[in-house]
Structures are given as structure tokens and as C-alpha cells.
Design an enzyme around this catalytic site. Sequence first.
Site, PDB file in Angstrom:
ATOM      1  NE  ARG A   1       7.024  -4.822  -4.421  1.00 45.55           N
ATOM      2  CZ  ARG A   1       6.149  -5.526  -3.708  1.00 45.55           C
ATOM      3  NH1 ARG A   1       5.125  -4.923  -3.145  1.00 45.55           N
ATOM      4  NH2 ARG A   1       6.301  -6.821  -3.539  1.00 45.55           N
ATOM      5  CB  VAL A   2       7.613  -2.857   2.186  1.00 45.27           C
ATOM      6  CG1 VAL A   2       9.029  -3.136   2.624  1.00 45.27           C
ATOM      7  CG2 VAL A   2       7.314  -1.374   2.288  1.00 45.27           C
ATOM      8  CB  SER A   3       3.350  -5.909   0.238  1.00 51.00           C
ATOM      9  OG  SER A   3       4.200  -6.663  -0.590  1.00 51.00           O
ATOM     10  CB  THR A   4       1.323  -3.600   4.076  1.00 50.62           C
ATOM     11  OG1 THR A   4       2.318  -4.024   5.016  1.00 50.62           O
ATOM     12  CG2 THR A   4       0.720  -4.815   3.374  1.00 50.62           C
TER      13      THR A   4
ATOM     14  CD  GLN B   1       5.354  -6.311   4.433  1.00 50.83           C
ATOM     15  OE1 GLN B   1       5.525  -5.802   3.332  1.00 50.83           O
ATOM     16  NE2 GLN B   1       5.253  -7.613   4.607  1.00 50.83           N
TER      17      GLN B   1
END
Length: 361
Positions: free
Chosen positions: A17-20, A23
Site C-alpha cells: 500500500r502507498v498513500s497517494t 507515490q
Amino acid sequence: MADTTIKRANQFVSYYRVSTQKQGRSGLGLAAQQEDIRRYVEAVGGEIIADFEEIESGKKADRPRLADALAVCRLSGATLIIAKLDRLARNVAFVSTLMESEVEFVAVDFPQANKLTIHILAAIAEYERELISKRTKAALSAAKQKGTKLGFQNPKKAEHAKAASEKGKLKRIRLSAESRRANSVKRATDCAAVIIEIIDNGQTSLRAIAAELTARPTIKAPRGGVWHVESVRRVLASADVNGRKLIDIWREARAVKRAISSTNRPYKPSKTAIAKFAGALEQIIVEGNIAMRDIVHELGARGLRAPGGTWSAEGVVQMVGVATKDNPHLTELWEHTEGTRRLLERAERRKLEHTNVGVGA
């Protein structure tokens, strides 16, 4: 069976998982997660059977890619693996979802944080509720000592409160049962695509489907081990595919296969059917019906079942071939009938030839 269990125990489904969005496009943070997970899996001698990447906020518990990863874990019996514990949303809704999913998970930065940790977190939350309850009771006791009247003064209100408490208890029991049923439906839906593939390949019996599922190491039976007829039946009854019950799809496929099979299967009359045919044929011949068209008509009029559904000369010959094998009397009678029929047909042809000659002259 033991080898299969060991293999599944070392299978992992990775979740990144990446937040944006930025990213996700740049790969910031993602490469580090992938490297950490790769090293861990190699260290324990495991294998990654599926990867899932999500670009979401950690505060959201309804992440579709995580739901897909959990579905694969349920289906294969693999363990969900993440790089860092904070990659899973630490809120009540998500903890509840993970506990109910019946999926094991491990965090690389904190390997001890598996499903047991989730239970510990739930126990801590329960402990906090108990502390709040104790503090509330202590406050009420202190208020009572000061002369404050507690509870319902009206008996009817007290009865309503008791009824509401019982109703709440029943509701919790019902929700628990509904949760188990929901998990069963989810897992059945996860298996639906594989079962449809097996059905499309021509395996429509419950036993054959169970054997095919057992032969696939990534498809875990509901209770582990091998698939059985009843476990397949339950999955068929529970799963939905695009608004249709999987069991209805299976029934249609089975009906089509049976129809094709019955069409291609040669007719094999029973001993009773052969005996009835032999008796009827003998009676028909004795009555003077030796022409094939008359025999065909009489057999149809007597209601005897025909090899092709309707009596024809070919059907009569086919049944005679079966009925005369162990019936010398019928064999002799049929041969005599055949000889007589040939003589009559020859005489008919000669009569027709003489008639044609006379007309020509």
C-alpha cells in the site's frame, strides 16, 4: 495430505500500500515493501502466489484490493503478508473484518503480529470497555449513597428495559450467525469461477467436481483436507454469479450433458422389453402380418417402446437382432417370415413387370 498442508503453510499473498497516486506512480515506498517481503519469504522458504497493490488512505477500511487479497487467502489457505504493521488500518471496523475473514497474516517488521495479535487488540478493547463499565458503576454507587434515585421508577419502564436487553442479546446472537453465513457465502463466491471452469470442461457430477478441486493445491476445502460431495453441494447452493445461483448454472450444464449423452447412447433394451417385443412380434406374425410396414404399424399400435422413439424398419431389425439371440423359436419364425416376405416381394415385382410389358405392347 501432510505434504499439501506444509506447502500451503508456506504460501503467501503479498499486499502493498502507498498513500497517494504520486507515490504509486513513482514507486516510492513500494520498492522497499517489496524487498522486505521478498527477503522474509525467502528466509522462511515460502512462495508468493499473488500480489496486490493498493493506493489508498490508511484510514479507510473498505479497500477493494485488500478485499481481493483476503479472497485469495480464503480460497488457497495462504497467509496475508505485509511489510509494516501500519499498512493495515488500525481501526475497529478493519480489525473486525480481518478477524471474521478467517485469514492468517504476518507483518515483516513485526512477525509476531499475526492473527493472535488481532485477538489481543480485541481483548484490549474489551478490557477498556470493562474499565469504563466499572467506573460507571462506581459513579452510580457513589450517587446512590448520596441519595440519588437510580433506575426506572415506573415498573413498565423497567419491564421495557429488560425486554430491550433480551432483544439486544438475541440480536447479537443473530448477527454472529449472519456473520458466519456471510463468510460462507464469500468463500463460495471465491470458488465459483474455478467450479464454472471445471463444469465447462465437462465435469458436471458432484464427485468429479470434488476430485478436480482437491487436485488443485491452491483451492482449500472449507474444513481443510479434501473436497467431498456435500462440501461441493454447499458451495453450489451458496455462491452467486452475476445475480444467478451457481447451483442453477450447474443444473443446466448437467441437464445439457445428460441430454447429449442420452442422444449418443445406443439403445439397450431391458430383458423385460426384449420379452415383450418377442411376444408381440410372434403374435403379429401369426396374425398374418408379415410385411415390414404392417409389423411397424402393429408394434406402434401396441404401445411398445421403440429404439429411436418411433418404430421403423431399422428399429424392428435392431430389436429382432437382440431378441433372437437366445430364442431359437423366434429365430426360426422370423427366418420363415423373411423367406415368405422375399417370395411375395419377388412375385409382386414379376406381376408389375408383366403389367408394364402388356401396357407397352
